[in-house]
Motif scaffolding. Structure first.
Motif, PDB file in Angstrom:
ATOM      1  N   SER A  42       3.357   7.138  15.329  1.00  8.23           N
ATOM      2  CA  SER A  42       4.220   6.224  14.565  1.00  8.23           C
ATOM      3  C   SER A  42       3.428   5.385  13.579  1.00  8.23           C
ATOM      4  O   SER A  42       3.947   4.999  12.524  1.00  8.23           O
ATOM      5  N   LYS A  43       2.176   5.113  13.908  1.00 11.53           N
ATOM      6  CA  LYS A  43       1.338   4.320  13.009  1.00 11.53           C
ATOM      7  C   LYS A  43       0.788   5.156  11.851  1.00 11.53           C
ATOM      8  O   LYS A  43       0.235   4.607  10.904  1.00 11.53           O
TER       9      LYS A  43
ATOM     10  N   GLU B 223      -3.833   8.448   6.024  1.00 15.43           N
ATOM     11  CA  GLU B 223      -3.095   8.016   7.209  1.00 15.43           C
ATOM     12  C   GLU B 223      -3.988   7.232   8.162  1.00 15.43           C
ATOM     13  O   GLU B 223      -3.490   6.456   8.987  1.00 15.43           O
ATOM     14  N   ASN B 224      -5.298   7.398   8.035  1.00 18.82           N
ATOM     15  CA  ASN B 224      -6.224   6.664   8.892  1.00 18.82           C
ATOM     16  C   ASN B 224      -6.245   5.178   8.542  1.00 18.82           C
ATOM     17  O   ASN B 224      -6.314   4.317   9.430  1.00 18.82           O
ATOM     18  N   HIS B 225      -6.188   4.862   7.240  1.00 19.92           N
ATOM     19  CA  HIS B 225      -6.108   3.464   6.820  1.00 19.92           C
ATOM     20  C   HIS B 225      -4.782   2.851   7.262  1.00 19.92           C
ATOM     21  O   HIS B 225      -4.740   1.709   7.745  1.00 19.92           O
TER      22      HIS B 225
ATOM     23  N   ILE C  94       0.840  -1.207   0.000  1.00 17.76           N
ATOM     24  CA  ILE C  94       0.000   0.000   0.000  1.00 17.76           C
ATOM     25  C   ILE C  94       0.871   1.252   0.000  1.00 17.76           C
ATOM     26  O   ILE C  94       0.616   2.211  -0.750  1.00 17.76           O
ATOM     27  N   ILE C  95       1.908   1.255   0.826  1.00 21.02           N
ATOM     28  CA  ILE C  95       2.815   2.410   0.885  1.00 21.02           C
ATOM     29  C   ILE C  95       3.508   2.615  -0.458  1.00 21.02           C
ATOM     30  O   ILE C  95       3.626   3.746  -0.954  1.00 21.02           O
ATOM     31  N   TYR C  96       3.944   1.520  -1.096  1.00 27.83           N
ATOM     32  CA  TYR C  96       4.593   1.631  -2.405  1.00 27.83           C
ATOM     33  C   TYR C  96       3.643   2.211  -3.446  1.00 27.83           C
ATOM     34  O   TYR C  96       4.010   3.109  -4.215  1.00 27.83           O
ATOM     35  N   LEU C  97       2.404   1.720  -3.474  1.00 27.82           N
ATOM     36  CA  LEU C  97       1.439   2.201  -4.460  1.00 27.82           C
ATOM     37  C   LEU C  97       1.097   3.672  -4.242  1.00 27.82           C
ATOM     38  O   LEU C  97       0.957   4.437  -5.211  1.00 27.82           O
ATOM     39  N   ARG C  98       0.971   4.073  -2.990  1.00 26.19           N
ATOM     40  CA  ARG C  98       0.695   5.494  -2.711  1.00 26.19           C
ATOM     41  C   ARG C  98       1.849   6.370  -3.176  1.00 26.19           C
ATOM     42  O   ARG C  98       1.644   7.442  -3.744  1.00 26.19           O
ATOM     43  N   LYS C  99       3.077   5.915  -2.939  1.00 34.36           N
ATOM     44  CA  LYS C  99       4.239   6.685  -3.360  1.00 34.36           C
ATOM     45  C   LYS C  99       4.317   6.785  -4.877  1.00 34.36           C
ATOM     46  O   LYS C  99       4.789   7.795  -5.428  1.00 34.36           O
TER      47      LYS C  99
END
Length: 422
Positions: A335-336, A263-265, A249-254
């Protein structure tokens, strides 16, 4: 960079990530070949089983994630379901690879010398699959293993593993199929089917995944058993899968995709990673404490081997990485929600649970008399890890690129997910 918010946008699997995943696969293949050609077949098979099992567990976690969300009728996760669905679509390939590794490890044999007498044993599951173990007068006859031969025999063993993986793969395919049909036709029909399929899967999965862990990993040391081992493996499977999904998910957002993911997800994903790291620790400690307290020799032998000098550092590093790191880092709310911190923790936990599987598998598959003692991590381990990581990345992102949309457009709880806030 893709920045516009379009539900019809497809992921394009191109560029550096594709190139690097292919390079990683080549590194893995070269390492495996080198391991076999340089006389380190036993260590190579150990690492193949480790990564084949790890690969399969991470993909299975995707099916488990989807099933939990549907069964719980959760709304927050509706917009990210394509990622775990892709994990489920890759599962049949991971399952086939694991089955091939297991069959090859059982079929290929080598000769070992025990008390001056030579015996033939397979590279994997030698503690129960060696024929001489159940033959009286063979010199290594084991009455305990002979008594378990009705359950631990090659035919029944393979039938169980193939059956479990076929069931998990089928439900992964069904949940993805229903979601695709929902996109095309709308309505509640396919959501209701997903709900029923998820409920059935979770019941079957709950009863079979401990047995899958018993067969695949615990039977490597067939004289030892633990009723907590299956749940301990389930916790590792779940944390590893959550970490891998979050990283994707982080890679796709980037890369400019998933603009609706906030950031809530990510907070929810980090919360699950933290919570189940604590659950994993509870099972680790309970299994260890009960064995230490009872001090029964046939049980304590399992931990005694992992306390030998060459391996003890990995034993304690395992608990530091998989419990200490998430406890200290992911406990706080910020941190989350900070992508950089969450990304680092995903990588740490994925490496940490590789170490967890390593200390489960290596003592039962690599003999101390090999050139490298089993507690030493050699060039084979990182090479095979890189190869499987590249294969997983290539297959997963290729699957994502075949989805017409990265979001289930007609999911009944989609609006709740798009406006998710905690």
């Amino acid at each position: 960079m893709k920045t516009h918010n379009s539900f019809d946008e497809q992921y394009q699997f191109t560029g550096k990530v594709k190139t690097w995943s292919l390079i990683a696969i080549v590194i893995g293949v070269v390492t495996i070949l080198a391991g076999f050609l340089t006389g380190h077949q036993q260590r190579t098979f150990s690492n193949l089983l480790l990564m084949g099992y790890y690969f399969t567990c991470v993909c299975t976690a995707g099916v488990m994630f989807c099933a939990i969300q549907y069964a719980a009728q959760a709304g927050w996760s509706a917009s990210i379901l394509r990622i775990p669905q892709a994990f489920g679509r890759v599962l049949p390939i991971a399952a086939v690879i694991l089955i091939i590794i297991v069959v090859a490890g059982l079929s290929m044999t080598h000769t070992v010398n025990v008390d001056g007498k030579e015996h033939v044993e397979p590279y994997l599951y030698a503690r129960w699959a060696s024929k001489d173990l159940t033959v009286k007068g063979s010199g290594i006859y084991d009455a305990v293993i002979a008594g378990k031969s009705g359950y631990l025999n090659v035919g029944f063993f393979l039938a169980r593993i193939i059956g479990f993986l076929a069931i998990y793969s089928l439900f992964g395919w069904l949940l993805q199929k229903y979601s695709m049909s929902e996109d095309e036709l709308g309505g509640m029909k396919f959501y209701n089917k997903s709900f029923v399929a998820s409920a059935v899967f979770l019941v079957l999965f709950g009863f079979t995944v401990p047995v899958f862990a018993f067969d695949s990993i615990m039977s490597l040391e067939a004289r030892w058993f633990s009723t907590m081992f299956g749940w301990y493996n389930l916790a590792a499977l779940w944390v590893s899968g959550l970490s891998a999904m979050t990283l994707v998910i982080i890679y796709l957002r980037k890369a400019g995709y998933l603009p609706w993911v906030t950031e809530n997800h990510l907070h929810n994903m980090g919360l699950f990673m933290f919570a189940f790291s604590v659950f994993w620790t509870y099972l680790w400690f309970a299994q260890f404490l009960l064995t230490w307290y009872a001090n029964i020799p046939e049980e304590a032998a399992y931990f005694y081997r992992r306390w030998e000098p060459d391996f003890k550092v990995w034993f304690w590093l395992n608990i530091v990485i998989n419990f200490g790191a998430p406890l200290l880092v992911l406990m706080s709310r910020d941190s989350k929600r900070y992508v950089g911190t969450l990304k680092v923790m995903c990588i740490i936990l994925l490496c940490g649970h590789w170490l967890d599987y390593f200390q489960m598998i290596a003592p039962g598959t690599i003999a101390p008399h090999e050139h490298w003692y089993w507690g030493v991590i050699s060039w084979v381990e990182p090479g095979v890890f890189i190869g499987f990581a590249g294969l997983f990345t290539y297959l997963l992102l290729s699957t994502l690129s075949r989805f017409k949309s990265l979001i289930p457009k007609n999911h009944p709880f989609l609006e709740e997910s798009l406006h998710h806030h905690i």
